[in-house]
Enzyme design. Structure first.
Site, PDB file in Angstrom:
ATOM      1  N   SER A 142       3.344  66.621  34.384  1.00 28.53           N
ATOM      2  CA  SER A 142       1.986  67.087  34.115  1.00 28.53           C
ATOM      3  C   SER A 142       0.994  66.490  34.538  1.00 28.53           C
ATOM      4  CB  SER A 142       1.996  67.985  32.697  1.00 28.53           C
ATOM      5  OG  SER A 142       0.902  68.745  32.702  1.00 28.53           O
ATOM      6  N   ASP A 269       4.078  78.741  36.939  1.00 25.89           N
ATOM      7  CA  ASP A 269       3.494  77.794  35.993  1.00 25.89           C
ATOM      8  C   ASP A 269       2.375  78.480  35.445  1.00 25.89           C
ATOM      9  OD1 ASP A 269       2.220  75.727  34.631  1.00 25.89           O
ATOM     10  OD2 ASP A 269       3.194  74.089  35.609  1.00 25.89           O
ATOM     11  N   HIS A 297       5.969  75.885  32.879  1.00 28.15           N
ATOM     12  CA  HIS A 297       5.300  74.521  32.990  1.00 28.15           C
ATOM     13  C   HIS A 297       6.157  73.386  32.311  1.00 28.15           C
ATOM     14  CE1 HIS A 297       1.938  71.714  33.162  1.00 28.15           C
ATOM     15  NE2 HIS A 297       1.920  71.196  32.039  1.00 28.15           N
TER      16      HIS A 297
END
Length: 324
Positions: A142, A269, A297
């Site tokens: 991320s 996501d 995610h």
């Protein structure tokens, strides 16, 4: 190049939100024992670095450095899954915490941000110098993936101290991801969780370094955009939130990557819009794009309830071990 990762979500995980939440709080992450070191930064600050146990005794054992996501740590589900899998393969695996994320406050009046590639640079340089005979690999999840991908693009050929890298669930376009996080369910669930943690740290920062930020604006922030505009951007020298998001995004740098890079992003996501993901036309020949339809995610849960978190670790380590 864009290829199929082979990931298929189980039937009981119908969408991106379900997969994201199942990974974070449903599936049981593996237990990992850590040994902590405190590394001094070039600007006289420090970060916490957690090493997965057991550590290999050989100085030439492969090294894996993980950069975590927003408000993440070595305790995050993806960190524990990857650290355990790497340690079991005989790798030296470590999580480099961004400043303020390891449990101790900063010594310097700064925090961390999505484009902090200079931080990745000194951490990876320190690892390379400490184990010069070992092949070095890096992973970013991320926010940490955006930092790592930006570093790879900025450094180009100079990034070859890293043999190969991988990034997962990266918001390559921070403005698109920030807008997504500020709407509907994302804002009510994920945004609220992030803000709670970030505001708490900002209040502690203001007590240590009074007057450097407008703490009233920070406390009044209602979403990530407002928080970044009040805290992250001014603290790190950006003119405002849009200047920060545009400057820090890794997407424009992907064409300059000169090290083998696997970029794994699910197209469902909830935090990273599929339309913002990079295409094969804008990345260098060293970048392998894997964009399965499902995965959420930092999720990619497999198997029956409550699910198995092993897919990401398995895919990344296979990529590294097969010579990228």
């Amino acid at each position: 190049m864009l290829i199929d990762s082979g990931y298929r979500a189980p039937a009981w995980l119908p969408g991106g939100h379900a997969q994201t939440i199942a990974a974070a709080i449903g599936a049981a992450p593996p237990a990992v024992q850590y040994r902590r070191e405190v590394w001094s930064s070039p600007d006289a600050d420090c970060i916490d670095v957690d090493f997965a146990l057991p550590e290999p005794p050989a100085p030439d054992a492969p090294v894996l450095v993980l950069f975590h996501g927003l408000e993440g740590s070595s305790r995050s589900h993806y960190a524990r899954s990857l650290m355990r899998a790497a340690a079991r393969r005989g790798w030296r695996a470590l999580v480099a915490h961004f400043r303020g994320c390891g449990g101790q406050p900063n010594r310097r009046p700064r925090a961390y941000h999505s484009g902090d590639s200079d931080e990745a640079d000194w951490v990876l340089r320190a690892a390379s110098q400490r184990w010069p005979a070992a092949p070095l690999h890096a992973v970013g999840i991320s926010l940490g993936g955006n930092v790592l991908a930006k570093w790879l693009g900025e450094r180009g050929e100079d990034a070859h101290r890293v043999r190969a890298a991988a990034v997962v669930s990266v918001p390559f376009d921070l403005a698109a991801a920030g807008a997504s996080l500020g709407r509907g369910f994302n804002r009510a669930v994920y945004g609220r969780q992030f803000l709670r943690s970030m505001r708490r740290k900002a209040l502690a920062f203001d007590r240590r370094f009074p007057g450097l930020i407008d703490i009233d604006r920070v406390v009044a922030s209602r979403d990530l955009r407002e928080f970044d505009d009040a805290f992250t951007a001014p603290l790190h020298g950006f003119r405002g939130v849009m200047h920060y998001w545009q400057t820090a995004s890794a997407k424009p740098w992907l064409g300059s990557v000169a090290v083998p890079l696997l970029a794994l992003n699910a197209r469902n996501d909830p935090l990273v819009p599929a339309c913002s993901l990079p295409t094969a036309a804008i990345v260098s020949r060293h970048v392998l794009l894997e964009q399965p339809q499902q995965g959420g995610h930092a999720g990619f849960v497999r198997g029956p309830w409550p699910g198995d978190l092993g897919f990401v670790a398995q895919r990344l380590l296979e990529f590294f071990e097969r010579g990228a």
